[in-house]
Design a protein around this motif. Structure first.
Motif, PDB file in Angstrom:
ATOM      1  N   UNK A   1       0.830  -1.192   0.000  1.00  0.00           N
ATOM      2  CA  UNK A   1       0.000   0.000   0.000  1.00  0.00           C
ATOM      3  C   UNK A   1       0.871   1.250   0.000  1.00  0.00           C
ATOM      4  N   UNK A   2       0.439   2.296  -0.701  1.00  0.00           N
ATOM      5  CA  UNK A   2       1.192   3.559  -0.663  1.00  0.00           C
ATOM      6  C   UNK A   2       1.258   4.120   0.754  1.00  0.00           C
ATOM      7  N   UNK A   3       2.347   4.804   1.047  1.00  0.00           N
ATOM      8  CA  UNK A   3       2.508   5.404   2.362  1.00  0.00           C
ATOM      9  C   UNK A   3       1.647   6.653   2.480  1.00  0.00           C
ATOM     10  N   UNK A   4       1.223   6.952   3.698  1.00  0.00           N
ATOM     11  CA  UNK A   4       0.372   8.100   3.953  1.00  0.00           C
ATOM     12  C   UNK A   4       1.122   9.125   4.800  1.00  0.00           C
ATOM     13  N   UNK A   5       0.945  10.396   4.453  1.00  0.00           N
ATOM     14  CA  UNK A   5       1.606  11.484   5.157  1.00  0.00           C
ATOM     15  C   UNK A   5       0.584  12.574   5.478  1.00  0.00           C
ATOM     16  N   UNK A   6       0.879  13.354   6.504  1.00  0.00           N
ATOM     17  CA  UNK A   6       0.051  14.488   6.911  1.00  0.00           C
ATOM     18  C   UNK A   6       0.808  15.776   6.610  1.00  0.00           C
ATOM     19  N   UNK A   7       0.160  16.709   5.926  1.00  0.00           N
ATOM     20  CA  UNK A   7       0.775  18.003   5.632  1.00  0.00           C
ATOM     21  C   UNK A   7      -0.038  19.110   6.289  1.00  0.00           C
ATOM     22  N   UNK A   8       0.622  19.927   7.116  1.00  0.00           N
ATOM     23  CA  UNK A   8      -0.029  21.047   7.772  1.00  0.00           C
ATOM     24  C   UNK A   8      -0.042  22.261   6.843  1.00  0.00           C
ATOM     25  N   UNK A   9      -1.207  22.914   6.764  1.00  0.00           N
ATOM     26  CA  UNK A   9      -1.364  24.103   5.933  1.00  0.00           C
ATOM     27  C   UNK A   9      -2.012  25.215   6.749  1.00  0.00           C
TER      28      UNK A   9
END
Length: 300
Positions: free
Chosen positions: A54-62
Motif C-alpha cells: 500500500x502507498x505510504x500516507x503522510x500528513x501536511x499542515x497548511x
C-alpha cells in the motif's frame, strides 16, 4: 499452452484481515476494491507481495491562506524505492547473477498434482529467473531500499481540511492528507468565507465607510444608515476557488456593533437627550423618567 496469470492489484484495502483465509479468498475479497482504487500495476509473477504493498500516507499542515490560495510546498518523505546502488537489480554492481536452472530462467515452476498441472512462482529464485550470488550491500538483494526524498507538493487552491491527494514519488505513490489550521479572521463554508466587521454606534446609526480584511486584499465598504447588528454584506467572487468547478465563492461580512462600556459626560448627555425622543422603548432607560403628562425628562 500455459494458462494466463490472473492480474493482481497493487493496492487493496481490507476492512477485516481475518476474513480472507486462502489465496482464493484474497482474490475474491479484492475485487470490489479494484474498481475503487484502480489497477496501479500488475505483478509479473504470482506472489502476494503487491497485494499488501500500500502507498505510504503522510500528513501536511497548511495555514488557512495556503489552503485557500494554493501553494507549492516542499515535503520530506521516507519511502521504499528502487535501490540507487544496484538500480533495482539486487546484485552488487560489477557482479554477475546465475541463471536459475530450477525454472529455466522463466521465474515460474510447474507442479504436477495428480491430474492437475499448476504453475507458480519459482521457489528457488522467487520469480526473478536468476539467482543473486553477491547481493547489493545497500538493499541486500531486495532491489529496493528506504530513501529520504524531498518532493515539491503542488497544493491546489481550495483544498479543505481532511482532503487527500495521491502523487508519484519515484516509482512509488504516496497519499498526502491536508490538515488546515483555523484562521483568526475567516470562517469557511465550502467555497464561501465569513468574517466579522466591528463598527461604532454612530456608524450604525448615521452610516459611513469602513475597511475590512479580505482574503486577497483590503475591502472598502460603505455602511448604510440604520445598519443592524449581524447584518451581512455579500462580496461576490471574493471567496475561495471552487476546487471541482469554476469560479470563486463569496465573502460574507457580518456587521457587529461595538457598544462603548464607558461614556464621557458629553456623550452621556447626548445619549440621554436622544433617549428622551425614543418612542419604541420597551421598559425603561436609566436616567430617563416619565412625567405625569407622559413626557420624558432627565432625572438627576
Amino acid at each position: 499452452m500455459a494458462e494466463p496469470q490472473a492480474e493482481r492489484p497493487r493496492l487493496c484495502v481490507f476492512r477485516d484481515l481475518s476474513r480472507p483465509q486462502s489465496a482464493a479468498d484474497i482474490e475474491t475479497w479484492c475485487q470490489p476494491h479494484r474498481k475503487i482504487f484502480g489497477e496501479f500495476s500488475s505483478s509479473s509473477f504470482g506472489d502476494f507481495q503487491t497485494v499488501f504493498d500500500q502507498p505510504q500516507e503522510y500528513i501536511m499542515e497548511l495555514t488557512f491562506n495556503q489552503a485557500a490560495k494554493g501553494v507549492n510546498k516542499e515535503f520530506t518523505v521516507n519511502i521504499m524505492d528502487t535501490c540507487e546502488r544496484c538500480n533495482g537489480k539486487g546484485n552488487e554492481p560489477g557482479t554477475k547473477v546465475q541463471h536459475c536452472h530450477y525454472c529455466g530462467g522463466s521465474g515460474m515452476e510447474t507442479i504436477n498434482t495428480g491430474p492437475f498441472v499448476m504453475r507458480s512462482t519459482c521457489r528457488r529464485c522467487g520469480g526473478r529467473g536468476s539467482i543473486i550470488i553477491t547481493p547489493c550491500v545497500v538493499c541486500r538483494g531486495a532491489g529496493q531500499a528506504k530513501q529520504k526524498k524531498r518532493v515539491m507538493v503542488p497544493v491546489p487552491a481550495g483544498v479543505e481540511d481532511g482532503q487527500t491527494v495521491r502523487m508519484p514519488v519515484g516509482k512509488r505513490e504516496i497519499f498526502i492528507t491536508f490538515r488546515v489550521q483555523k484562521s483568526p479572521v475567516f470562517r469557511r463554508d465550502g467555497a464561501d468565507i465569513h468574517s466579522d466587521l466591528f463598527i461604532s454606534v454612530a456608524q450604525a446609526l448615521l452610516g459611513g465607510t469602513a475597511r475590512a480584511q479580505g482574503l486577497y486584499e483590503t475591502i472598502n465598504l460603505t455602511i448604510p444608515p440604520g445598519t443592524q447588528t449581524d447584518q451581512k454584506i455579500r462580496m461576490g467572487g471574493k471567496g475561495i476557488p471552487r476546487i471541482n468547478s469554476y469560479g470563486y465563492g463569496d465573502h460574507y461580512i457580518h456587521i457587529k456593533i461595538r457598544v462603548p462600556k464607558r461614556l464621557t459626560s458629553r456623550q452621556q448627555n447626548l445619549i440621554l437627550s436622544y433617549a428622551e425622543d425614543e418612542t419604541d422603548v420597551e421598559g425603561t432607560v436609566n436616567g430617563v423618567t416619565l412625567t405625569s403628562s407622559g413626557k420624558r425628562s432627565t432625572g438627576n
